[in-house]
Design an enzyme around this catalytic site. Sequence first.
Site, PDB file in Angstrom:
ATOM      1  N   SER A 354      54.538  45.686  42.442  1.00 41.12           N
ATOM      2  CA  SER A 354      54.514  47.435  41.587  1.00 41.12           C
ATOM      3  C   SER A 354      54.445  48.235  43.480  1.00 41.12           C
ATOM      4  CB  SER A 354      53.642  47.767  41.222  1.00 41.12           C
ATOM      5  OG  SER A 354      53.117  47.465  39.720  1.00 41.12           O
ATOM      6  N   CYS A 355      54.047  46.669  43.959  1.00 43.24           N
ATOM      7  CA  CYS A 355      53.377  47.717  45.362  1.00 43.24           C
ATOM      8  C   CYS A 355      53.219  47.217  46.359  1.00 43.24           C
ATOM      9  CB  CYS A 355      52.153  48.984  45.212  1.00 43.24           C
ATOM     10  SG  CYS A 355      52.175  49.840  43.908  1.00 43.24           S
ATOM     11  N   ASN A 567      48.810  52.583  49.050  1.00 49.37           N
ATOM     12  CA  ASN A 567      50.215  52.897  48.804  1.00 49.37           C
ATOM     13  C   ASN A 567      50.945  54.119  48.366  1.00 49.37           C
ATOM     14  OD1 ASN A 567      48.973  52.815  46.217  1.00 49.37           O
ATOM     15  ND2 ASN A 567      50.480  52.708  45.243  1.00 49.37           N
ATOM     16  N   CYS A 569      51.694  55.812  45.448  1.00 46.87           N
ATOM     17  CA  CYS A 569      50.489  56.524  44.606  1.00 46.87           C
ATOM     18  C   CYS A 569      49.116  56.947  44.423  1.00 46.87           C
ATOM     19  CB  CYS A 569      50.783  56.128  43.065  1.00 46.87           C
ATOM     20  SG  CYS A 569      52.395  55.512  42.804  1.00 46.87           S
ATOM     21  N   GLU A 571      46.684  54.227  44.861  1.00 46.48           N
ATOM     22  CA  GLU A 571      45.506  53.624  44.549  1.00 46.48           C
ATOM     23  C   GLU A 571      45.394  52.230  45.025  1.00 46.48           C
ATOM     24  OE1 GLU A 571      48.708  52.092  42.249  1.00 46.48           O
ATOM     25  OE2 GLU A 571      48.108  53.724  42.986  1.00 46.48           O
ATOM     26  N   THR A 754      51.016  55.841  35.415  1.00 43.44           N
ATOM     27  CA  THR A 754      51.336  55.054  34.491  1.00 43.44           C
ATOM     28  C   THR A 754      52.172  56.424  33.652  1.00 43.44           C
ATOM     29  OG1 THR A 754      49.663  56.168  32.951  1.00 43.44           O
ATOM     30  CG2 THR A 754      49.233  54.167  33.780  1.00 43.44           C
TER      31      THR A 754
END
Length: 944
Positions: A354-355, A567, A569, A571, A754
């Site tokens: 994802s990141c 990152n 977002c 987190e 999410t």
Amino acid sequence: MHSTEPVSQSAVSPVAVIRRDGTSSPFDSTKISVAVTKAFLEVEGRDAGTSTRVRELIGELTLQVETALLRHSGPDKPLHIEQIQDQVELALMRGGHHKVARAYVLYREEHAKARSRQPIAAEPVAPAISVRHPDGRVEPLDTDRLALVISEACAGLEAVSADAVLAETLRNLYDGITIAELSIAPVMAARTMVETDPNYSFVSARLLQDKLRREALEFVYGGVQQASHGEMGQRYPAYFAEFVHRGIALGQLDPELANFDLERLGAALVPDRDLRFQFLGMQTLYDRYLLHSDQHRYELPQAFFMRVAMGLSLLESDREARAIEFYDLISSFDFMCSTPTLFNAGTTRPQLSSCFLTTVADDLEGIFHGISNNALLSKYAGGLGNDWTPVRGIGAHIKGTNGQSQGVVPFLKIANDTAVAVNQGGKRKGAVCAYLETWHIDVEEFLDLRKNTGDDRRRTHDMNTANWVPDEFMRRVRADGEWTLFSPDEVPDLHDSYGPEFTERYRAYELAASRGEIRVFRTLKAKDLWRRMLTMLFETGHPWITFKDPCNLRSPQQHSGVVHSSNLCTEITLNTTVDEVAVCNLGSVNLAQHVTAEGIDHARLERTVRTAVRMLDNVIDVNFYTIPEAKRSNMRHRPVGLGLMGFQDALFALRVPMGSEAAVEFADRSMEEISYYAISASAELAAERGAYETFQGSLWSKGILPIDSVQLLADARGADLDLDRSSTLDWETLRARVVEVGMRNSNVMAIAPTATIANITGVGQSIEPLYRNLYVKSNMSGDFTVVNPALVRELKELGLWDEVMIGDLKYFDGSLGAIDRIPAEVKALYATAFELDSRWLIEAAARRQKWIDQAQSLNLYIAAPSGRKLDELYQHAWLRGLKTTYYLRSQSATHVEKSTLRGTDGKLNAVSPVVPAPAPTAVPVDPNPGAACSIDDPDCEACQ
């Protein structure tokens, strides 16, 4: 009667409009103008027709309606009269003309009631309608099959009427309709009823699946194919094997999938899980996730879930057993992998992470290598966080040319444009966030990057930005002290320092600057810079506020590097260097699935977390890495990020208001359980597969778990940390187990936004509070009516759910506060985000943070911002030991999000999202459309 003049050069369009009786006529924008004019006259009186202001306003509104309608229509895509009226209603509401919109709604309802009083046959009777197929064949409408499909879609759902959906569908048909239009007609009919009862969202989703089944079966088998849900239950296993072979033949699926026991896996599919989707989730899946060839979808939902499960089981010893285990977890919605995993698992390019976090080096080669890495990582749907702090600032000396640097901003502009150009494989916008430490000499220019004024060459309108704030700066703000800005080439060790070491080195450099030993620096009041940071955060939505020292002092990997940024977002908190790009693999537990009115289902939650951690660990080994720095980092440290979603839904089940001590306590206890099970699962994987390479020397190896690392922050902070540290589980036994067998993963937990996987599963995003009880949600699949089903159930039990209540919810922005007949305890339970004091969100986040080895995407909401409120809010977050914060959500002056009107949901009738204007505030507001950050920005779906 008064009317405005035509608003476009050609008022009559070749686009057809289907009337309620099935006949058609050309689209004529002057009729829209007349309708809008009548609505204004009803509210403002007949003299309004002579007002220049009103005439101009009507012209603007008519043009908005015409533009939105024609964007999604054409000669072969006719409009329905209801679509046009819905769009007029939507434009009035979005424009803030609430009284006029209400008059228009009442007018429509009166005419609808008049039509309903007309005699109707006992059963809907279709007119003589023929259906055109793509090959030119013309057949009579199969009314019996249409009725069967609608009946199946309504089966088992309360408060929905198959007869009503069928009648509405038949009213929308016309002779010569194409088979593609016919497949959409019942979906359109059902979705107009969603605001009357949320169960119509399930009906709409099931009807959309009928279209998908036909599309997929025809692609896989050829010829004319169709199957009802009941028929598909028998066909799913055979279809699944054909789907796998077809995907491999197309070069989209990994050929290794053919070596699975496809018969066993096909038999394990549960077709009835197709019925779990709501319309937003099904439309999102259809538009963005299911495999297709030339836009022909050939992957059905349960095949999709099994394909993902197979992709994550490739290296397991009993692949079929694990694939079934993984399939059961995600198809039941107990857990969901992140979007890149769902996009790419089992394909020939399985980029599942994802990141990605990078550090940019301070030389031309390093800078453009970093930008090139951004492009390669973004291509396969990765969200990016870039640490730009090492790049020297404006006025710094360039040894190679004996010139002066232009600073970091010109390179950020290039990174911004790269993110736009490389748009995650064409599936969603490229997304990157640039981080800069607060002592960097260019920080003031960095704050202005998202402004719409000034030199556009020094603006990044598409890039996210975030401040990387050391504790020393916060102490100076609180003490009203001075703050000094430096260029990193003259103070190179500040970048890698944190905690007391940073403070010591920073103060030494200040003394050196005062002695004239440093060339580029500037001193200002810390409060002035802090005030400007908060002002720009409100005005432009950026840069976000993230805290360097908590991220590092509590990092399990202090022995192997430094966390230089988060990152996209906020987190993920992993170490980066110019040689190692940090990677994180995300997935989220659906907390709503693990909570009943009696509390947490402990056994189910433990099973979910253990399986989820194994799935995330598998991502690391089957992953396709686009750059070597990412593979090197991920294989050495093996970090994963298990998060959660559906927190608000869980509170509804428990009947606990978000703004309460009980909610804070539940956040604490639920996260403690997830943390305990996740750490235990990683330790058991270490016993089975071996500990990660850099385990020795980590906090884990010393028996220091996330809850224990709070003390490390407290030791560095002193009195500037106020955090509850209570616990309830047997952590001592787990500490001993971790020291004994190790950890499989350097990091285990992170709570991501999410954004789309919550839509797929039909729950509230992440740890977010309820946005509205009734509103239109915008994303890249269109606009969707969202109704809070928990509220509707409760109001039905109280006898309060009726047309008047629906109208009141629309009028009051989906808020219950002003609706007198609703009991106070119901208002408290279903309070919306802007009715809550965001300090409750910070308190809950602080309780979670003590259990998490990474961070959490925490949005904050403020209805009436002021400088004082923002200062108190973010200082409170720092004092509670939070590592990061995410968006500051402001409320628009016109409340455009309240527009929950029939026919406005879904790509089938998508409208262009309107960016809300900034809310009134004492803080100066830059004229930036992003100033009031929209909670449903369709371009803001970076991580998941």
